[in-house]
Design a protein around this motif. Structure first.
Motif, PDB file in Angstrom:
ATOM      1  N   ASN A 109       0.669  -1.152   0.010  1.00 14.69           N
ATOM      2  CA  ASN A 109       0.017  -0.026   0.084  1.00 14.69           C
ATOM      3  C   ASN A 109       0.833   1.170  -0.014  1.00 14.69           C
ATOM      4  OD1 ASN A 109      -2.537  -1.465   0.614  1.00 14.69           O
ATOM      5  ND2 ASN A 109      -1.366  -1.901   2.552  1.00 14.69           N
ATOM      6  N   GLU A 110       0.078   2.394  -0.307  1.00 17.17           N
ATOM      7  CA  GLU A 110       0.867   3.572  -0.392  1.00 17.17           C
ATOM      8  C   GLU A 110      -0.091   4.667   0.503  1.00 17.17           C
ATOM      9  OE1 GLU A 110       3.148   5.281  -3.677  1.00 17.17           O
ATOM     10  OE2 GLU A 110       1.575   3.986  -4.800  1.00 17.17           O
ATOM     11  N   GLY A 111       0.566   5.582   1.098  1.00 16.47           N
ATOM     12  CA  GLY A 111      -0.025   6.424   1.778  1.00 16.47           C
ATOM     13  C   GLY A 111       0.872   7.689   2.194  1.00 16.47           C
ATOM     14  N   ASP A 112       0.166   9.012   2.368  1.00 19.50           N
ATOM     15  CA  ASP A 112       1.032  10.066   2.645  1.00 19.50           C
ATOM     16  C   ASP A 112       0.292  11.064   3.569  1.00 19.50           C
ATOM     17  OD1 ASP A 112      -0.313  11.387   0.714  1.00 19.50           O
ATOM     18  OD2 ASP A 112       1.218  11.322  -0.800  1.00 19.50           O
ATOM     19  N   ASP A 113       0.889  12.266   3.671  1.00 21.10           N
ATOM     20  CA  ASP A 113      -0.030  13.283   4.423  1.00 21.10           C
ATOM     21  C   ASP A 113      -1.499  13.769   3.829  1.00 21.10           C
ATOM     22  OD1 ASP A 113       2.040  13.501   6.549  1.00 21.10           O
ATOM     23  OD2 ASP A 113       3.040  15.062   5.468  1.00 21.10           O
ATOM     24  N   ASP A 114      -1.485  13.397   2.472  1.00 21.00           N
ATOM     25  CA  ASP A 114      -2.757  13.716   1.577  1.00 21.00           C
ATOM     26  C   ASP A 114      -3.490  12.671   1.556  1.00 21.00           C
ATOM     27  OD1 ASP A 114      -2.020  16.622   1.707  1.00 21.00           O
ATOM     28  OD2 ASP A 114      -0.733  16.144  -0.068  1.00 21.00           O
ATOM     29  N   HIS A 115      -3.063  11.444   1.804  1.00 24.29           N
ATOM     30  CA  HIS A 115      -3.778  10.324   1.182  1.00 24.29           C
ATOM     31  C   HIS A 115      -3.631   9.227   2.399  1.00 24.29           C
ATOM     32  CE1 HIS A 115      -2.487  12.014  -2.651  1.00 24.29           C
ATOM     33  NE2 HIS A 115      -3.713  12.058  -2.986  1.00 24.29           N
ATOM     34  N   ALA A 116      -4.803   8.695   2.885  1.00 27.58           N
ATOM     35  CA  ALA A 116      -5.039   7.674   3.973  1.00 27.58           C
ATOM     36  C   ALA A 116      -4.404   6.231   3.031  1.00 27.58           C
ATOM     37  CB  ALA A 116      -6.067   7.511   4.492  1.00 27.58           C
ATOM     38  N   VAL A 117      -4.160   5.611   3.492  1.00 26.20           N
ATOM     39  CA  VAL A 117      -3.663   4.294   3.247  1.00 26.20           C
ATOM     40  C   VAL A 117      -4.929   3.447   2.936  1.00 26.20           C
ATOM     41  CG1 VAL A 117      -2.577   1.914   3.570  1.00 26.20           C
ATOM     42  CG2 VAL A 117      -1.377   4.026   4.379  1.00 26.20           C
ATOM     43  N   VAL A 118      -6.167   3.605   3.591  1.00 31.52           N
ATOM     44  CA  VAL A 118      -7.209   2.750   3.343  1.00 31.52           C
ATOM     45  C   VAL A 118      -8.616   3.440   4.185  1.00 31.52           C
ATOM     46  CG1 VAL A 118      -6.967   1.246   5.484  1.00 31.52           C
ATOM     47  CG2 VAL A 118      -8.024   0.359   3.569  1.00 31.52           C
ATOM     48  N   HIS A 119      -9.510   3.124   3.450  1.00 28.69           N
ATOM     49  CA  HIS A 119     -10.740   3.600   3.955  1.00 28.69           C
ATOM     50  C   HIS A 119     -11.882   2.564   4.216  1.00 28.69           C
ATOM     51  CE1 HIS A 119      -9.877   8.164   3.684  1.00 28.69           C
ATOM     52  NE2 HIS A 119      -9.499   7.817   2.550  1.00 28.69           N
ATOM     53  N   TRP A 120     -12.203   2.004   5.320  1.00 27.89           N
ATOM     54  CA  TRP A 120     -12.963   0.833   5.309  1.00 27.89           C
ATOM     55  C   TRP A 120     -14.390   1.109   5.378  1.00 27.89           C
ATOM     56  CZ3 TRP A 120     -10.473  -3.579   5.065  1.00 27.89           C
ATOM     57  CH2 TRP A 120      -9.114  -3.318   5.429  1.00 27.89           C
ATOM     58  N   LEU A 121     -15.036   0.053   4.669  1.00 22.60           N
ATOM     59  CA  LEU A 121     -16.352   0.211   4.431  1.00 22.60           C
ATOM     60  C   LEU A 121     -17.290  -0.736   5.226  1.00 22.60           C
ATOM     61  CD1 LEU A 121     -16.050   1.179   0.771  1.00 22.60           C
ATOM     62  CD2 LEU A 121     -16.045   2.837   2.479  1.00 22.60           C
ATOM     63  N   THR A 122     -18.343  -1.179   4.517  1.00 23.18           N
ATOM     64  CA  THR A 122     -19.374  -2.235   5.114  1.00 23.18           C
ATOM     65  C   THR A 122     -18.784  -3.625   5.036  1.00 23.18           C
ATOM     66  OG1 THR A 122     -20.325  -2.337   2.940  1.00 23.18           O
ATOM     67  CG2 THR A 122     -21.140  -0.693   4.636  1.00 23.18           C
ATOM     68  N   PRO A 123     -19.190  -4.567   5.985  1.00 23.95           N
ATOM     69  CA  PRO A 123     -18.822  -5.968   5.895  1.00 23.95           C
ATOM     70  C   PRO A 123     -19.174  -6.614   4.715  1.00 23.95           C
ATOM     71  CG  PRO A 123     -19.663  -5.341   8.400  1.00 23.95           C
ATOM     72  CD  PRO A 123     -19.808  -3.993   7.198  1.00 23.95           C
ATOM     73  N   VAL A 124     -18.552  -7.620   4.081  1.00 26.50           N
ATOM     74  CA  VAL A 124     -19.199  -8.276   3.028  1.00 26.50           C
ATOM     75  C   VAL A 124     -20.005  -9.183   3.491  1.00 26.50           C
ATOM     76  CG1 VAL A 124     -18.070 -10.212   1.469  1.00 26.50           C
ATOM     77  CG2 VAL A 124     -16.706  -8.209   1.822  1.00 26.50           C
ATOM     78  N   THR A 125     -21.296  -9.403   3.046  1.00 25.33           N
ATOM     79  CA  THR A 125     -22.273 -10.176   3.321  1.00 25.33           C
ATOM     80  C   THR A 125     -21.757 -11.708   2.959  1.00 25.33           C
ATOM     81  OG1 THR A 125     -23.781 -10.161   1.623  1.00 25.33           O
ATOM     82  CG2 THR A 125     -23.988  -8.277   3.266  1.00 25.33           C
ATOM     83  N   ASP A 126     -22.586 -12.640   3.935  1.00 21.39           N
ATOM     84  CA  ASP A 126     -22.499 -13.978   3.467  1.00 21.39           C
ATOM     85  C   ASP A 126     -22.895 -14.170   2.051  1.00 21.39           C
ATOM     86  OD1 ASP A 126     -21.415 -14.705   5.957  1.00 21.39           O
ATOM     87  OD2 ASP A 126     -23.273 -15.272   6.774  1.00 21.39           O
ATOM     88  N   GLU A 127     -23.902 -13.432   1.766  1.00 20.51           N
ATOM     89  CA  GLU A 127     -24.373 -13.816   0.133  1.00 20.51           C
ATOM     90  C   GLU A 127     -23.346 -13.199  -0.787  1.00 20.51           C
ATOM     91  OE1 GLU A 127     -28.372 -12.447  -2.593  1.00 20.51           O
ATOM     92  OE2 GLU A 127     -28.057 -11.449  -0.768  1.00 20.51           O
TER      93      GLU A 127
END
Length: 136
Positions: A109-127
């Protein structure tokens, strides 16, 4: 040259970004101006990340087992040792182990002062997870 001896403990993946048992070992975290970090991530059978995105993209390189990955709107793909997956900048996706196999990959991954490494979203459903093709 800098050698970092293996003294950092394996950490468990936080429940707010993964489903199932996930374990992480730091591989690289170079000081600025480098923007690169890498982790060795172990997914136990059935474990996977939540949906997420990386502002500067992400590459995963599978080292062991059988995994699954999916980008938003695409099919679930089976990934195996030696496969390299590039997730484009801000492409929503998830990745993890097949239901009956563990999977290990290096996440770069990459990240710097202007870009977070990751943005977490919703869980993956079982479906969503269950839409994967059969894994041999």
């Amino acid at each position: 040259m800098q050698i970092t001896r293996s003294s950092i403990d394996t950490v468990e993946g936080p429940a707010d970004w993964s489903t199932g048992d996930v374990y992480i070992d730091a591989v690289a975290a170079a000081p600025a101006p480098s923007r690169v970090s890498a982790n060795l991530v172990h997914f136990m059978p059935g474990a996977r990340t939540h949906w997420h995105r990386h502002p500067l993209g992400q590459t995963v390189f599978v080292t062991e087992g059988v995994g699954l990955c999916r980008r938003r709107g695409g099919p679930v793909e089976v990934i195996r040792p030696g496969d390299r997956v590039l997730f484009e900048a801000d492409e929503e996706h998830w990745h993890g182990a097949a239901p009956n196999r563990l999977m290990v990959h290096v996440a770069i991954n990459e990240g710097d002062d202007d870009h977070a490494v990751v943005h977490w979203l919703t869980p993956v459903t079982d479906e969503e997870y269950g839409a994967a093709p059969a894994v041999d």
